[in-house]
Design a protein around this motif. Structure first.
Motif, PDB file in Angstrom:
ATOM      1  N   ASN A 171       0.829  -1.219   0.000  1.00  0.00           N
ATOM      2  CA  ASN A 171       0.000   0.000   0.000  1.00  0.00           C
ATOM      3  C   ASN A 171       0.857   1.260   0.000  1.00  0.00           C
ATOM      4  OD1 ASN A 171      -2.344  -1.588   0.039  1.00  0.00           O
ATOM      5  ND2 ASN A 171      -2.295  -1.708   2.266  1.00  0.00           N
ATOM      6  N   THR A 220      -4.546  -1.591   5.219  1.00  0.00           N
ATOM      7  CA  THR A 220      -5.634  -0.617   5.285  1.00  0.00           C
ATOM      8  C   THR A 220      -6.978  -1.350   5.277  1.00  0.00           C
ATOM      9  OG1 THR A 220      -5.898  -0.386   2.883  1.00  0.00           O
ATOM     10  CG2 THR A 220      -4.194   0.966   3.954  1.00  0.00           C
ATOM     11  N   ASP A 221      -8.040  -0.584   5.380  1.00  0.00           N
ATOM     12  CA  ASP A 221      -9.380  -1.177   5.326  1.00  0.00           C
ATOM     13  C   ASP A 221      -9.778  -1.530   3.901  1.00  0.00           C
ATOM     14  OD1 ASP A 221      -9.645  -0.889   8.046  1.00  0.00           O
ATOM     15  OD2 ASP A 221     -10.597   1.087   7.899  1.00  0.00           O
ATOM     16  N   LYS A 222      -9.030  -1.006   2.927  1.00  0.00           N
ATOM     17  CA  LYS A 222      -9.339  -1.246   1.533  1.00  0.00           C
ATOM     18  C   LYS A 222      -8.587  -2.472   1.015  1.00  0.00           C
ATOM     19  CE  LYS A 222      -9.830   3.750   0.836  1.00  0.00           C
ATOM     20  NZ  LYS A 222      -9.349   4.925   0.074  1.00  0.00           N
ATOM     21  N   GLN A 261      -5.677  -4.536  -0.584  1.00  0.00           N
ATOM     22  CA  GLN A 261      -4.246  -4.336  -0.375  1.00  0.00           C
ATOM     23  C   GLN A 261      -3.490  -4.499  -1.696  1.00  0.00           C
ATOM     24  OE1 GLN A 261      -4.089  -3.484   2.818  1.00  0.00           O
ATOM     25  NE2 GLN A 261      -6.178  -4.247   3.123  1.00  0.00           N
TER      26      GLN A 261
END
Length: 596
Positions: free
Chosen positions: A104, A127-129, A131
């Motif tokens: 990221n 992250t929450d998104k 990767q």
């Protein structure tokens, strides 16, 4: 073709994520990727590649043989929601030569060394998104301080040199673990005492930690014990035999590991915080002892004659990487079918999956490392670092009985008279023994040895079948210990200046190399035949000299398979047998050690 098997079979966790498969890929011939921020996006990745196959291989999907010193990889992946007390570990089996890893858009670590495994804790970059992992690989072709082994620095292979490998060539995978987890385990068998000593490292010395060990053998529970952990580094010792067999018969078949009886003990390690399970790891070990005495090698306190085959570990479509896990198993089964009890893995560090099958099927391995071409302080540093990592990764495999740090004075060309290079050779010998007391070490396989546990000699002077005079001299030089030591096969002395034979076993660790073409590939061998019948007859002729020797205690025949322009294997590059393998086994089985 996706390599989907668990990549680290001696340290298994139930939950893991395989990141092999299709990755975005780019050549960076102008070396502008880092400065231009290629790790920040995906617009600079025009190609695709199948990981873990290098771009030079057919199975990569690229099959590009041109020189590209810098390449980039990128792929997306998903991770389940990571709890506050969990860590995310990103593992690489091997990347040749230097890898810089970004997750990221954040730099998470760098590793240098083309043949060993490494991992990074990437938790802080998650992250929450979705990767994204990006890998920049640098593999300088003309840097002679790099341990490159048989990899050639030119576009076309020739001689004993093969296609170069650049980039990811072993499995990439992911694990999510508790923040307190098992980092490393070492099993040290003591056959004479009947004990196994266990060294366990954990990531954090938290309070109330304990570890439960469950050891079993073929379904029989041997040990179920729980111990408190007082620090990050812990040692335990378990009585494996527990009077289940007579103490005078520790070496009896059924308990020890050998090629004939590859017996393994299963172990489960559970890390606990009070009654809460933090980590669970499954592994195995073998009760195996190797030592030398009276000019012989002993396996589990019994004289053992090694019949090895030289294995380059290359595949026609995958180069350094086997097309599938079954290919590792197949090579071992074919070798055993021919009557060999082990291999010398040449100028390459074995994939853990190959070592797993060697452990399971019963196959001796001599562990080797790619050599650097020259001697410099930087080359010393790089080779030493690789050996530290090799031993740490592969320590637990019972199949490995010998380490080979140097080969044919590669990287130490002046070792015969140069004290500095002699110190390096002997230093590696002592370093490896300092880290591993369970195996033998050869200082410089082939010639110009310093301190060594086996006198390992290379000799291809058997000549063609028509040259009876040369063959007779070949037999004479092998006939006795005195002759083996007095008549070096070439311009190199058996021992470096200032060193001499100390009674160690003598083995012929390279010879043979019968050339026989069974494909369209042109190439060479040390002798040449034109039919499978001639091939068997030539093998018999060469092996007769080995069997008549009263000074040798084992051999390593060159070689298992054809490799590119070398057509001197017992098998073709595609593993097609060059003759009836039963005929090779019949010849290998002619020799019995008690004849000496």
């Amino acid at each position: 073709m996706k390599r989907a098997e668990y990549p680290r079979p001696q340290f298994v966790r139930e939950k893991w994520q395989n990141l092999n498969g299709t990755w975005k890929f780019a050549y960076d011939d102008k070396n502008i990727g880092k400065k231009s921020g290629w790790y920040l996006g995906s617009e600079n990745f025009p190609d695709e590649i199948e990981v873990p196959f290098v771009y030079q291989s057919e199975l990569s999907g690229l099959h590009e043989r041109a020189v590209h010193e810098t390449v980039w990889y990128q792929r997306e992946f998903e991770v389940d929601q990571v709890a506050k007390n969990q860590r995310v570990l990103l593992h690489f089996g091997a990347v040749d030569y230097e890898a810089e890893v970004y997750v990221n858009q954040q730099f998470v670590g760098r590793h240098q060394g083309g043949h060993t495994s490494f991992s990074f804790d990437i938790t802080e970059a998650i992250t929450d998104k979705r990767q994204v992992v990006t890998v920049r690989v640098s593999d300088p072709y003309e840097d002679e301080t790099i341990p490159r082994g048989k990899q050639f620095w030119e576009k076309e292979s020739r001689g004993i040199w093969y296609t170069n490998s650049t980039g990811i060539w072993q499995t990439v995978w992911l694990e999510v673990v508790h923040q307190t987890f098992v980092e490393n385990i070492q099993f040290t068998p003591d056959v004479d005492r009947g004990f196994v000593d266990i060294s366990l490292q954990v990531s954090d010395a938290a309070k109330n930690l304990s570890v439960n060990y469950k050891i079993s053998y073929k379904g029989l529970k041997i040990i179920d014990d729980t111990a408190q952990l007082m620090s990050k580094n812990n040692r335990m010792s378990f009585d494996i035999y527990q009077n289940r067999i007579f103490r005078s018969n520790f070496h009896d078949k059924g308990w020890t590991w050998s090629p004939e009886e590859p017996n393994l003990f299963e172990i489960e390690i559970v890390l606990l915080d009070d009654e809460t399970i933090l980590d669970r790891v499954e592994s195995y070990f073998g009760m195996r002892k190797i030592h030398t005495e009276s000019g012989m090698t002993f396996l589990n306190n019994q004289p053992y004659y090694q019949k090895l085959v030289l294995d380059q570990g290359y595949w026609e479509k995958g180069l350094l990487t086997a097309p599938s896990d079954e290919d590792y198993k197949k090579d071992i089964l074919l070798s055993k079918e021919m009557g060999f009890n082990g291999c010398r893995k040449h100028q390459k560090t074995s994939d853990p999956r190959f070592l797993y099958w060697a452990d399971k099927l019963g196959f001796i391995v001599w562990g080797e490392c790619a050599s650097a071409p020259i001697y410099t302080e930087k080359a010393v540093e790089r080779l030493t670092k690789e050996w530290l990592e090799i031993i740490e990764r592969d320590y637990n495999h019972p199949s490995i009985i010998t380490w080979v740090p140097l080969n044919e004075s590669w990287g130490v060309p002046e070792i015969h008279h140069d004290l500095q290079q002699q110190h390096f050779s002997e230093g590696l010998y002592h370093l490896v023994h300092a880290l591993d007391k369970t195996r033998l070490v050869i200082s410089n396989d082939g010639w110009e040895m310093t301190k060594t546990d086996i006198c390992a000699i290379h000799n291809y002077n058997h000549g063609a079948k028509e040259d009876t005079k040369k063959y007779d001299w070949f037999k004479e030089t092998l006939a006795t210990k005195a002759n083996l030591l007095a008549y070096p096969p070439g311009k190199w002395a058996i021992y470096a200046k200032g060193y001499q034979y100390q009674g160690e076993p003598i083995m012929l660790t390279e010879f043979g190399g019968i050339g026989y073409k069974i494909s369209k590939q042109n190439g060479w061998g040390y002798t040449s035949v034109k039919s499978s019948e001639e091939f068997v007859a030539e093998y018999q002729r060469i092996m007769a000299a080995i069997y008549e020797s009263k000074g040798l205690w084992g051999f390593c025949y060159t070689q298992l398979t054809d490799v590119e322009q070398e057509i001197n294997g017992l098998l073709g590059y595609d593993r097609k047998p060059k003759c009836d393998l039963a005929e090779i086994k019949k010849i290998n089985d002619q020799f019995y050690p008690e004849r000496i």
